[in-house]
Design a protein around this motif. Structure first.
Motif, PDB file in Angstrom:
ATOM      1  N   TYR A   1      39.954 -72.218 -51.057  1.00  0.00           N
ATOM      2  CA  TYR A   1      39.053 -72.602 -52.146  1.00  0.00           C
ATOM      3  C   TYR A   1      37.600 -72.694 -51.684  1.00  0.00           C
ATOM      4  O   TYR A   1      36.723 -72.054 -52.248  1.00  0.00           O
ATOM      5  CB  TYR A   1      39.480 -73.918 -52.807  1.00  0.00           C
ATOM      6  CG  TYR A   1      38.602 -74.236 -53.983  1.00  0.00           C
ATOM      7  CD1 TYR A   1      38.795 -73.574 -55.196  1.00  0.00           C
ATOM      8  CD2 TYR A   1      37.554 -75.143 -53.889  1.00  0.00           C
ATOM      9  CE1 TYR A   1      37.963 -73.820 -56.273  1.00  0.00           C
ATOM     10  CE2 TYR A   1      36.725 -75.403 -54.960  1.00  0.00           C
ATOM     11  CZ  TYR A   1      36.926 -74.734 -56.150  1.00  0.00           C
ATOM     12  OH  TYR A   1      36.095 -74.964 -57.214  1.00  0.00           O
ATOM     13  N   VAL A   2      37.326 -73.496 -50.677  1.00  0.00           N
ATOM     14  CA  VAL A   2      35.939 -73.676 -50.244  1.00  0.00           C
ATOM     15  C   VAL A   2      35.370 -72.374 -49.689  1.00  0.00           C
ATOM     16  O   VAL A   2      34.264 -71.964 -50.036  1.00  0.00           O
ATOM     17  CB  VAL A   2      35.808 -74.830 -49.224  1.00  0.00           C
ATOM     18  CG1 VAL A   2      34.415 -74.874 -48.618  1.00  0.00           C
ATOM     19  CG2 VAL A   2      36.143 -76.160 -49.889  1.00  0.00           C
ATOM     20  N   ARG A   3      36.130 -71.699 -48.856  1.00  0.00           N
ATOM     21  CA  ARG A   3      35.630 -70.459 -48.258  1.00  0.00           C
ATOM     22  C   ARG A   3      35.364 -69.384 -49.308  1.00  0.00           C
ATOM     23  O   ARG A   3      34.332 -68.726 -49.295  1.00  0.00           O
ATOM     24  CB  ARG A   3      36.624 -69.940 -47.220  1.00  0.00           C
ATOM     25  CG  ARG A   3      36.081 -68.722 -46.471  1.00  0.00           C
ATOM     26  CD  ARG A   3      36.946 -68.361 -45.320  1.00  0.00           C
ATOM     27  NE  ARG A   3      36.817 -69.390 -44.294  1.00  0.00           N
ATOM     28  CZ  ARG A   3      37.539 -69.434 -43.197  1.00  0.00           C
ATOM     29  NH1 ARG A   3      38.464 -68.523 -42.979  1.00  0.00           N
ATOM     30  NH2 ARG A   3      37.354 -70.377 -42.312  1.00  0.00           N
ATOM     31  N   MET A   4      36.295 -69.205 -50.251  1.00  0.00           N
ATOM     32  CA  MET A   4      36.139 -68.163 -51.267  1.00  0.00           C
ATOM     33  C   MET A   4      35.077 -68.521 -52.314  1.00  0.00           C
ATOM     34  O   MET A   4      34.586 -67.639 -53.009  1.00  0.00           O
ATOM     35  CB  MET A   4      37.473 -67.900 -51.968  1.00  0.00           C
ATOM     36  CG  MET A   4      38.575 -67.405 -51.040  1.00  0.00           C
ATOM     37  SD  MET A   4      38.165 -65.859 -50.199  1.00  0.00           S
ATOM     38  CE  MET A   4      38.271 -64.721 -51.552  1.00  0.00           C
ATOM     39  N   ASN A   5      34.744 -69.792 -52.432  1.00  0.00           N
ATOM     40  CA  ASN A   5      33.772 -70.239 -53.432  1.00  0.00           C
ATOM     41  C   ASN A   5      32.458 -70.713 -52.830  1.00  0.00           C
ATOM     42  O   ASN A   5      31.662 -71.360 -53.507  1.00  0.00           O
ATOM     43  CB  ASN A   5      34.382 -71.366 -54.274  1.00  0.00           C
ATOM     44  CG  ASN A   5      35.362 -70.845 -55.276  1.00  0.00           C
ATOM     45  OD1 ASN A   5      34.978 -70.178 -56.226  1.00  0.00           O
ATOM     46  ND2 ASN A   5      36.629 -71.114 -55.054  1.00  0.00           N
ATOM     47  N   ARG A   6      32.227 -70.401 -51.589  1.00  0.00           N
ATOM     48  CA  ARG A   6      31.023 -70.867 -50.909  1.00  0.00           C
ATOM     49  C   ARG A   6      29.758 -70.509 -51.696  1.00  0.00           C
ATOM     50  O   ARG A   6      28.884 -71.347 -51.897  1.00  0.00           O
ATOM     51  CB  ARG A   6      30.970 -70.273 -49.505  1.00  0.00           C
ATOM     52  CG  ARG A   6      30.007 -70.985 -48.606  1.00  0.00           C
ATOM     53  CD  ARG A   6      30.177 -70.549 -47.172  1.00  0.00           C
ATOM     54  NE  ARG A   6      31.264 -71.330 -46.599  1.00  0.00           N
ATOM     55  CZ  ARG A   6      32.136 -70.864 -45.718  1.00  0.00           C
ATOM     56  NH1 ARG A   6      32.069 -69.628 -45.310  1.00  0.00           N
ATOM     57  NH2 ARG A   6      33.065 -71.632 -45.226  1.00  0.00           N
ATOM     58  N   GLY A   7      29.677 -69.280 -52.161  1.00  0.00           N
ATOM     59  CA  GLY A   7      28.508 -68.848 -52.939  1.00  0.00           C
ATOM     60  C   GLY A   7      28.368 -69.613 -54.241  1.00  0.00           C
ATOM     61  O   GLY A   7      27.270 -70.029 -54.617  1.00  0.00           O
ATOM     62  N   ARG A   8      29.480 -69.798 -54.938  1.00  0.00           N
ATOM     63  CA  ARG A   8      29.460 -70.573 -56.186  1.00  0.00           C
ATOM     64  C   ARG A   8      29.017 -71.999 -55.925  1.00  0.00           C
ATOM     65  O   ARG A   8      28.231 -72.566 -56.686  1.00  0.00           O
ATOM     66  CB  ARG A   8      30.853 -70.619 -56.831  1.00  0.00           C
ATOM     67  CG  ARG A   8      31.271 -69.369 -57.523  1.00  0.00           C
ATOM     68  CD  ARG A   8      32.664 -69.532 -58.142  1.00  0.00           C
ATOM     69  NE  ARG A   8      32.616 -70.463 -59.264  1.00  0.00           N
ATOM     70  CZ  ARG A   8      33.557 -71.373 -59.515  1.00  0.00           C
ATOM     71  NH1 ARG A   8      34.617 -71.492 -58.733  1.00  0.00           N
ATOM     72  NH2 ARG A   8      33.453 -72.169 -60.549  1.00  0.00           N
ATOM     73  N   LEU A   9      29.568 -72.612 -54.883  1.00  0.00           N
ATOM     74  CA  LEU A   9      29.241 -73.997 -54.568  1.00  0.00           C
ATOM     75  C   LEU A   9      27.762 -74.167 -54.230  1.00  0.00           C
ATOM     76  O   LEU A   9      27.175 -75.213 -54.479  1.00  0.00           O
ATOM     77  CB  LEU A   9      30.110 -74.500 -53.410  1.00  0.00           C
ATOM     78  CG  LEU A   9      31.597 -74.665 -53.750  1.00  0.00           C
ATOM     79  CD1 LEU A   9      32.421 -74.776 -52.476  1.00  0.00           C
ATOM     80  CD2 LEU A   9      31.803 -75.871 -54.645  1.00  0.00           C
ATOM     81  N   LYS A  10      27.153 -73.141 -53.678  1.00  0.00           N
ATOM     82  CA  LYS A  10      25.732 -73.187 -53.306  1.00  0.00           C
ATOM     83  C   LYS A  10      24.816 -72.757 -54.447  1.00  0.00           C
ATOM     84  O   LYS A  10      23.606 -72.772 -54.294  1.00  0.00           O
ATOM     85  CB  LYS A  10      25.478 -72.291 -52.090  1.00  0.00           C
ATOM     86  CG  LYS A  10      26.114 -72.812 -50.822  1.00  0.00           C
ATOM     87  CD  LYS A  10      25.818 -71.880 -49.671  1.00  0.00           C
ATOM     88  CE  LYS A  10      26.429 -72.389 -48.381  1.00  0.00           C
ATOM     89  NZ  LYS A  10      26.122 -71.491 -47.263  1.00  0.00           N
ATOM     90  N   GLY A  11      25.399 -72.333 -55.579  1.00  0.00           N
ATOM     91  CA  GLY A  11      24.592 -71.962 -56.739  1.00  0.00           C
ATOM     92  C   GLY A  11      24.223 -70.509 -56.831  1.00  0.00           C
ATOM     93  O   GLY A  11      23.381 -70.131 -57.645  1.00  0.00           O
ATOM     94  N   GLN A  12      24.831 -69.649 -56.040  1.00  0.00           N
ATOM     95  CA  GLN A  12      24.487 -68.231 -56.051  1.00  0.00           C
ATOM     96  C   GLN A  12      24.919 -67.525 -57.335  1.00  0.00           C
ATOM     97  O   GLN A  12      24.407 -66.455 -57.646  1.00  0.00           O
ATOM     98  CB  GLN A  12      25.080 -67.525 -54.832  1.00  0.00           C
ATOM     99  CG  GLN A  12      24.458 -67.995 -53.538  1.00  0.00           C
ATOM    100  CD  GLN A  12      25.150 -67.439 -52.303  1.00  0.00           C
ATOM    101  OE1 GLN A  12      26.131 -66.720 -52.398  1.00  0.00           O
ATOM    102  NE2 GLN A  12      24.640 -67.810 -51.147  1.00  0.00           N
ATOM    103  N   ALA A  13      25.841 -68.135 -58.095  1.00  0.00           N
ATOM    104  CA  ALA A  13      26.286 -67.550 -59.363  1.00  0.00           C
ATOM    105  C   ALA A  13      25.648 -68.263 -60.549  1.00  0.00           C
ATOM    106  O   ALA A  13      26.077 -68.088 -61.680  1.00  0.00           O
ATOM    107  CB  ALA A  13      27.808 -67.601 -59.458  1.00  0.00           C
ATOM    108  N   GLY A  14      24.641 -69.074 -60.277  1.00  0.00           N
ATOM    109  CA  GLY A  14      23.960 -69.818 -61.332  1.00  0.00           C
ATOM    110  C   GLY A  14      24.269 -71.304 -61.260  1.00  0.00           C
ATOM    111  O   GLY A  14      25.311 -71.714 -60.747  1.00  0.00           O
TER     112      GLY A  14
END
Length: 133
Positions: free
Chosen positions: A53-66
């Motif tokens: 979860y954390v590894r695959m969503n790193r970009g999302r968690l950092k706001g890269q998808a908005g």
């Protein structure tokens, strides 16, 4: 409510379902006085949470998808970690309390910085969301 965060993201739905299965398994094993039997489920869940979860969503968690998507991902992670800490309390009370208190502190509004994003981002960082593989 039940702690479920509404999301269309399959990874969010998956980790929340995994967390619910963990809670159910732990409850069953503890009610049967078999705490040792819950340990493999805990290990599997922590692996799923950190290595998937954390590894695959790193970009999302950092706001890269908005920002909106980041808030959803961070809220899911926060809720899963809070649920996990409550589930772990019978087995590891001091560790569970440490997790809970740090998450609660991170979520508490601070003067001038009262945003869900900053609290959830702090919990994501505590879960290893800012480290590289």
């Amino acid at each position: 409510g039940d702690g479920y965060v509404e999301s269309d993201n399959p990874m969010d739905v998956w980790i929340q379902a995994a967390c619910a299965r963990l809670v159910s398994r732990m409850r069953a094993e503890l009610e049967a006085y078999r705490p040792h039997a819950a340990v493999p489920a805990v290990v599997d869940f922590v692996d799923d949470l950190t290595n998937w979860y954390v590894r695959m969503n790193r970009g999302r968690l950092k706001g890269q998808a908005g920002v909106e998507d980041a808030v959803v991902a961070q809220t899911v992670l926060y809720q899963v970690l809070m649920t996990f800490s409550a589930a772990m309390a019978p087995l590891t009370p001091l560790f569970a309390d440490h997790i809970f208190l740090n998450l609660a502190r991170a979520a508490a509004p601070s003067p001038g910085h009262a945003t869900a994003t900053s609290a959830a981002a702090t919990s994501a960082a505590a879960a290893g969301g800012d480290s590289e593989p």
